[in-house]
Structures are given as C-alpha cells and as structure tokens.
Scaffold this motif. Structure first.
Motif, PDB file in Angstrom:
ATOM      1  N   TYR A 235       8.282  11.555   4.503  1.00  0.00           N
ATOM      2  CA  TYR A 235       7.469  10.355   4.309  1.00  0.00           C
ATOM      3  C   TYR A 235       8.105   9.374   3.318  1.00  0.00           C
ATOM      4  O   TYR A 235       7.458   8.403   2.924  1.00  0.00           O
ATOM      5  N   VAL A 236       9.347   9.613   2.933  1.00  0.00           N
ATOM      6  CA  VAL A 236      10.010   8.783   1.921  1.00  0.00           C
ATOM      7  C   VAL A 236      10.961   7.808   2.614  1.00  0.00           C
ATOM      8  O   VAL A 236      11.953   8.227   3.220  1.00  0.00           O
ATOM      9  N   TYR A 237      10.673   6.499   2.502  1.00  0.00           N
ATOM     10  CA  TYR A 237      11.441   5.478   3.217  1.00  0.00           C
ATOM     11  C   TYR A 237      11.894   4.392   2.242  1.00  0.00           C
ATOM     12  O   TYR A 237      11.080   3.784   1.550  1.00  0.00           O
ATOM     13  N   VAL A 238      13.187   4.122   2.235  1.00  0.00           N
ATOM     14  CA  VAL A 238      13.766   3.105   1.355  1.00  0.00           C
ATOM     15  C   VAL A 238      13.918   1.770   2.080  1.00  0.00           C
ATOM     16  O   VAL A 238      13.878   0.704   1.460  1.00  0.00           O
ATOM     17  N   GLU A 239      14.059   1.805   3.390  1.00  0.00           N
ATOM     18  CA  GLU A 239      14.311   0.580   4.150  1.00  0.00           C
ATOM     19  C   GLU A 239      13.248  -0.498   3.943  1.00  0.00           C
ATOM     20  O   GLU A 239      13.584  -1.692   3.910  1.00  0.00           O
ATOM     21  N   PRO A 240      11.959  -0.167   3.787  1.00  0.00           N
ATOM     22  CA  PRO A 240      10.980  -1.237   3.558  1.00  0.00           C
ATOM     23  C   PRO A 240      11.268  -2.075   2.318  1.00  0.00           C
ATOM     24  O   PRO A 240      10.925  -3.261   2.280  1.00  0.00           O
ATOM     25  N   ILE A 241      11.896  -1.471   1.302  1.00  0.00           N
ATOM     26  CA  ILE A 241      12.235  -2.236   0.097  1.00  0.00           C
ATOM     27  C   ILE A 241      13.218  -3.343   0.445  1.00  0.00           C
ATOM     28  O   ILE A 241      13.106  -4.479  -0.035  1.00  0.00           O
ATOM     29  N   LEU A 242      14.198  -3.030   1.281  1.00  0.00           N
ATOM     30  CA  LEU A 242      15.181  -4.021   1.718  1.00  0.00           C
ATOM     31  C   LEU A 242      14.494  -5.202   2.396  1.00  0.00           C
ATOM     32  O   LEU A 242      14.772  -6.370   2.089  1.00  0.00           O
ATOM     33  N   PHE A 243      13.572  -4.908   3.315  1.00  0.00           N
ATOM     34  CA  PHE A 243      12.895  -5.978   4.045  1.00  0.00           C
ATOM     35  C   PHE A 243      11.963  -6.779   3.145  1.00  0.00           C
ATOM     36  O   PHE A 243      11.874  -8.008   3.264  1.00  0.00           O
ATOM     37  N   ALA A 244      11.242  -6.102   2.256  1.00  0.00           N
ATOM     38  CA  ALA A 244      10.326  -6.819   1.371  1.00  0.00           C
ATOM     39  C   ALA A 244      11.085  -7.783   0.465  1.00  0.00           C
ATOM     40  O   ALA A 244      10.658  -8.926   0.250  1.00  0.00           O
ATOM     41  N   LEU A 245      12.218  -7.334  -0.072  1.00  0.00           N
ATOM     42  CA  LEU A 245      13.040  -8.215  -0.897  1.00  0.00           C
ATOM     43  C   LEU A 245      13.531  -9.418  -0.106  1.00  0.00           C
ATOM     44  O   LEU A 245      13.435 -10.569  -0.547  1.00  0.00           O
ATOM     45  N   ALA A 246      14.069  -9.155   1.073  1.00  0.00           N
ATOM     46  CA  ALA A 246      14.738 -10.201   1.842  1.00  0.00           C
ATOM     47  C   ALA A 246      13.776 -11.180   2.490  1.00  0.00           C
ATOM     48  O   ALA A 246      14.110 -12.356   2.656  1.00  0.00           O
TER      49      ALA A 246
ATOM     50  N   GLU B  26       7.792  -3.850  -6.783  1.00  0.00           N
ATOM     51  CA  GLU B  26       7.389  -2.477  -6.494  1.00  0.00           C
ATOM     52  C   GLU B  26       8.506  -1.453  -6.646  1.00  0.00           C
ATOM     53  O   GLU B  26       8.289  -0.277  -6.379  1.00  0.00           O
ATOM     54  N   HIS B  27       9.696  -1.875  -7.049  1.00  0.00           N
ATOM     55  CA  HIS B  27      10.789  -0.909  -7.133  1.00  0.00           C
ATOM     56  C   HIS B  27      11.720  -1.262  -8.285  1.00  0.00           C
ATOM     57  O   HIS B  27      11.709  -2.388  -8.801  1.00  0.00           O
ATOM     58  N   ASP B  28      12.506  -0.287  -8.666  1.00  0.00           N
ATOM     59  CA  ASP B  28      13.622  -0.479  -9.580  1.00  0.00           C
ATOM     60  C   ASP B  28      14.668   0.572  -9.225  1.00  0.00           C
ATOM     61  O   ASP B  28      14.411   1.459  -8.398  1.00  0.00           O
ATOM     62  N   PRO B  29      15.870   0.492  -9.794  1.00  0.00           N
ATOM     63  CA  PRO B  29      16.906   1.471  -9.435  1.00  0.00           C
ATOM     64  C   PRO B  29      16.492   2.915  -9.674  1.00  0.00           C
ATOM     65  O   PRO B  29      16.883   3.812  -8.912  1.00  0.00           O
TER      66      PRO B  29
ATOM     67  N   TYR C 257       0.838  -1.203   0.000  1.00  0.00           N
ATOM     68  CA  TYR C 257       0.000   0.000   0.000  1.00  0.00           C
ATOM     69  C   TYR C 257       0.874   1.254   0.000  1.00  0.00           C
ATOM     70  O   TYR C 257       0.589   2.224  -0.713  1.00  0.00           O
ATOM     71  N   TYR C 258       1.935   1.219   0.799  1.00  0.00           N
ATOM     72  CA  TYR C 258       2.853   2.363   0.841  1.00  0.00           C
ATOM     73  C   TYR C 258       3.461   2.619  -0.535  1.00  0.00           C
ATOM     74  O   TYR C 258       3.491   3.761  -1.019  1.00  0.00           O
ATOM     75  N   MET C 259       3.939   1.579  -1.185  1.00  0.00           N
ATOM     76  CA  MET C 259       4.630   1.737  -2.464  1.00  0.00           C
ATOM     77  C   MET C 259       3.693   2.220  -3.565  1.00  0.00           C
ATOM     78  O   MET C 259       4.132   2.867  -4.516  1.00  0.00           O
ATOM     79  N   GLU C 260       2.404   1.922  -3.439  1.00  0.00           N
ATOM     80  CA  GLU C 260       1.434   2.395  -4.431  1.00  0.00           C
ATOM     81  C   GLU C 260       1.337   3.916  -4.463  1.00  0.00           C
ATOM     82  O   GLU C 260       0.898   4.488  -5.471  1.00  0.00           O
ATOM     83  N   HIS C 261       1.727   4.575  -3.380  1.00  0.00           N
ATOM     84  CA  HIS C 261       1.518   6.014  -3.265  1.00  0.00           C
ATOM     85  C   HIS C 261       2.797   6.830  -3.483  1.00  0.00           C
ATOM     86  O   HIS C 261       2.837   8.018  -3.167  1.00  0.00           O
TER      87      HIS C 261
END
Length: 556
Positions: A260-271, A278-281, A228-232
């Motif tokens: 409100y911009v957080y990159v750390e959730p991407i790390l956890f979602a991947l791992a 939901e992401h790319d470089p 939900y976060y990444m959708e926004h």
C-alpha cells in the motif's frame, strides 16, 4: 547501467548483436504549441472575489532552466504578479527544470476564469513572495483540506511534458476513456474507511487520466485522494517490523503491509498541483525502506531458491516506487536500488533457480505465493499473468529513466510467454468458461495462475478455486501486451501481439465497467495503462503528432 544500444555482453564476456527495438528518446526538441499553454481556473470552495491560486506546471526536458522565465498572463495580455519556483528536475536527462510551482492572487468574479502561461526571458519584474501551500486549502464535505481553486492545464501540454512518460492526449474520448469514465461514476466517492480500496494506487490512477484528459472532476478527485492518502502514512519510526515507518494504514490495512506504499503520487502532486506540503526526503526514504525491508514480509532481494516466497505485485510495485523516488529526489542511492531490482528480475527470469529454464515468466511457487507450506512434489510452478502487469509497469518506468539494456528483452520475453501460456483457450477447455458475461462472446481471459510446465488439470483446479471472472483483469493486461509489441522485433510475434490487442478491445465493455463490486478494480485496471493508447499509435500506422518519444538512456 548499460543502455540497450550499447554492446550487450554475454555471461562469457562475448558481445552479441541484437536487432534494435524502437528507441524512446527524451528530448528537449519537442515542439510545444503555445495554444496548449492554457490555465482554466475553477472555484473549488474558495470564498470571495480575490482568491489565492497555487498550481504546478510540468515541462519537457531542456525547455526551462530558469523558473523566473515563467509568467502568468490574463485574458487582456497583462502579466500577473506571481511567485515561481522549481519543484522537480530532469535528474536523468540534462538537469533542466521538470516542474515549477506557481502562486498568484487573482480576481474571480464568478466560478471560472481563463489564463495563460508563457516562457520568456526573465527580467525580474512582476515577481512576488510565495506562501505555504496549505494556506490556500479549504475543508471539503469529506473533511479533507483541498485547494480552494483548481487550476487545470491542457491535456496536450501535460501529455507532451512527459510528466507521466509518453501519453496520447484524449482530445476525443476513445473506448478506453469511456470505460474509465464509466468506472469513475462509482469510484468517484472518496473511500474513507475501506483500506483495500486504495490498493494499486488510487491517486496515481486519477492523476494519470487527468493528464490525458484535463478533466476537472479527475483533478478534484486526484487532489483529494492524494491528501487523504498521505494523511495515513506513518512518518515516525524506522521502516520494517515492528515500527514500520513509511507504511500506510486505513481500516483493516496494516501499516506493515508495503503493497500500500506508493511514491508516484508525490511526483504528480508536485508537478500538477504544486503541493509540497505532504512529503520531505525523510518520508520518501522511509517509504522506500518499507519496500526494501518488506514490512512484515521478507526483505526485498534476489530470487535464489524454488521454495522462496515471491509475488509479482510486490516486485513490480517496489520497483515502481523506487523509480519515482529517484525521479523526485535525484538521490543516486535510489538509482543504485533500481539497478539492484532490475538485476534481481533479470536473473530470476533468465536463470530461474528451479532449473526449468527461461520461459519468459518470473516463475515461482504457487504454494509459497499463496502462503501455504511448500512441497516440491505437489507444487505448481508458474506465475500470475495479471499480477505480472505490475512488473511490466515498473520495468517501463525504469526504462524511461535508465534505458537499461536488460529491460526490453524482459518485456518481450514475457509477451511471448503470455501468447504461449498466459491465455485460456476456451475452445480446448471443454465445458469451462470462467468469464463474466459482460465480456461478450469473444472476451479474453488469462489464467489466474499460468504455467509452461503444469498440466491443464492443475491449472483448471486453481482456476476453479480462485480464478472465476479473472477476465476482470483484462484491461490492465493490455499493458504487457502493448509494451511487448513496442519492443518486439520478430514479425511473427508482432502479428500475434497485434491480434491479441485487437481481441482485448472487448475488455472496454461499459457493462463490465459498471461493476463496482470490488472498488480496488478501478485502480488495478487503470493505474498503469494510460500509456497503452500511446504505445498502440507507435505501431498501428496512425499519425504520431503530440506523442513525443521518450528514452532515459544515452542517445545513439
């Protein structure tokens, strides 16, 4: 970047000799118990007997170099055909694999099934093609597409993998874990419309406690919140005003507000879930650009004049996002930005341009902090203790990745500042008590705005105006205290910090946890403090099993 064990050079070029704080070492030598290699499957909306499963499995440094060595084994010992591919690497260590995405089909007669994973020499058998992550998603009651099957790992494995840095698995819930669980009762529903409920990073808050506990409901909430976060996020346009690409928006939250911009959730979602959809470089670059440009604020940079706007929250969260970007991508440009941000913080703390010296804080203008007109004669120079927790969180993560020599003295400096100037002594402030009654008679409270230079009268005026119930931040205040205690080498200071941590135990009051009037409190209390349980075990004489030490710098 120099590590703390390398010679530290003064401004005049002369080397100094320092007592060494404890070293955290990321090492592939940690013994990983095969009993931890459990996978618990839970039906989460998938239909039918044959279901598709995608999960992430993190590994400590040095353990895995070939993803094909990972196998999924059923309860009969049979290897299941699966697809395994790397998603993260230990860029700042030995370049071994940090996490893999695993996909397989399996029969699920009911709603549960127990499997295992093993690491064995690759033989090229039982490997199949993977599929797009989104193919395994189903729409839930909130209208969010989530995994049809949840695949849970053991808290022992996840904690020892160091995916969240060093963590102490909560095999038997302690006071903090019970506090978190009590808050989760009101925080669990997805905040669909109120953007401020996401401030301080809701997905990471949930993922980190899932790592420590392995709880199904935490993983379910984390996965839903992440998607939900990444959708926004805004995925087009350049970062910064006016397009604010990489920004986030929901409800009244502006896409140009970088906090409100957080990159750390991407790390956890991947791992932990294997979600790479939901992401790319390019998106990560835009997100870091939001922090670098400042969105609708001023660009990130050094603190050079007393009247300059500065917030501890933006300094800390910006550093944390940059560290996560480097962990995910290995892009050396982010490593350079980490070095820049550490330099800005070090110079600010050690050589504040206001000329008042180094008191251990990141001292700045109360007026500029609050967006008011600056007047040197009436300004109150100080810092927000609870907002500075964000700086300490960023420094801790940067330490794990870089081992930079500047970090331990910054953390211990702020710990000493807190002991002298950060906490309200209610015995000396007659007739004043800004605490919530749930904190109890011995509850701690830090100043909403603290200072080594302002008078009590000035601080009381701010507390009366803005600081009622600032003890709501006591839980996250355990991080700067515990981190300072971890690096502190002076016995007197160590005892003072030990006593402070003991007093802060009142912050785990379940009565306080029940207060959900401010939904973002769930995030600000918990995002960075899971590691406190590990930190305390490093200096309380407890056994240190299952708590692998961590360090991102060069080994001595």
């Amino acid at each position: 970047m120099r590590t703390y064990r390398e010679n530290i050079v003064n401004d005049d070029g002369a080397g100094t000799s320092l007592l060494q704080p404890p070293q955290v070492m990321l090492s592939g030598g940690t013994k990983m118990d095969p009993r931890w290699q459990r996978i618990e499957l839970r039906r989460h909306g998938a239909i039918g007997k044959n279901v598709a499963v995608t999960l992430g499995i993190p590994f400590p440094p040095g353990m895995l170099r070939d993803a094909n060595e990972v196998r999924i084994v059923d309860e009969h010992g049979d290897v299941l055909p699966s697809h395994v591919e790397p998603t993260l690497y230990w860029h700042f260590q030995d370049s071994s694999i940090r996490a893999v995405r695993v996909q397989f089909h399996v029969e699920l007669d009911g709603d549960n099934r127990a499997l295992r994973f093993t690491v064995e020499p690759a033989d090229g058998t039982r490997q199949v093609d993977g599929w797009p992550y989104v193919d395994g998603l189903v729409e839930n009651a909130d209208g969010v597409r989530v995994p049809g099957v949840l695949a849970m790992l053991s808290p022992e494995w996840m904690s020892a993998s160091l995916i969240a840095g060093p963590q102490q698995p909560a095999l038997s819930p302690g006071p903090y874990d019970r506090y978190f669980a009590a808050q989760f009762k009101w925080a669990q529903p997805l905040p669909r419309d109120e953007g401020s409920s996401w401030l301080f990073d809701r997905p990471t808050t949930l993922f980190q406690q899932y790592v420590r506990t392995g709880r199904e409901d935490y993983l379910a909430a984390a996965s839903e919140s992440y998607r939900y976060y990444m959708e926004h996020l805004r995925r087009i346009g350049g970062p910064g005003w006016p397009l604010c690409g990489g920004g986030w928006s929901l409800g009244k939250v502006s896409v140009c507000d970088p906090k409100y911009v957080y990159v750390e959730p991407i790390l956890f979602a991947l791992a932990l879930t294997g979600d790479d959809s939901e992401h790319d470089p390019a998106l990560i670059e835009r997100m870091i650009g939001a922090w670098d440009t400042g969105g609708w604020n001023f660009p990130a940079g050094p603190y050079t004049k007393p009247e300059q706007r500065f917030t501890e929250r933006e300094a800390g969260l910006g550093l944390l996002a940059t560290v996560s970007a480097y962990e995910i991508t290995g892009d050396k440009r982010y490593l350079k930005r980490i070095d820049d941000r550490l330099g800005w913080l070090y110079q600010h703390q050690q050589h504040n341009p206001d000329g008042l010296g180094d008191d251990g804080s990141w001292r700045n203008s109360w007026q500029a902090h609050e967006g008011d007109s600056y007047d040197a004669a009436s300004d109150v120079r100080g810092t927000s203790p609870w907002m500075t927790e964000n700086i300490i969180d960023g420094l801790w993560h940067a330490w794990l990745v870089t081992g930079d020599w500047r970090i331990p003295p910054m953390i211990t400096g702020f710990g000493r500042y807190l002991e002298h100037h950060g906490w309200i002594d209610l015995k000396t402030i007659a007739g004043k008590d800004w605490r919530d009654t749930c904190s109890g008679h011995d509850g701690q409270i830090s100043w909403y705005w603290s200072s080594a230079h302002a008078s009590d009268k000035q601080l009381i005026a701010i507390e009366n105006s803005d600081g009622w119930f600032s003890d709501a931040h006591d839980v996250e205040m355990t991080l700067p205290v515990a981190a300072a205690r971890y690096f502190e080498t002076d016995p007197v200071q160590q005892r003072a910090l030990d006593q402070r941590l003991a007093r802060l135990s009142s912050s785990y009051s379940l009565d306080c946890a029940a207060n959900g009037a401010t939904p973002r409190r769930f995030n600000w209390n918990n995002r960075g403090v899971g590691v406190v349980q590990w930190l305390m075990r490093q200096f309380d004489g407890s056994t240190r099993q299952n708590s692998p030490p961590v360090h991102g710098g060069k080994l001595p």
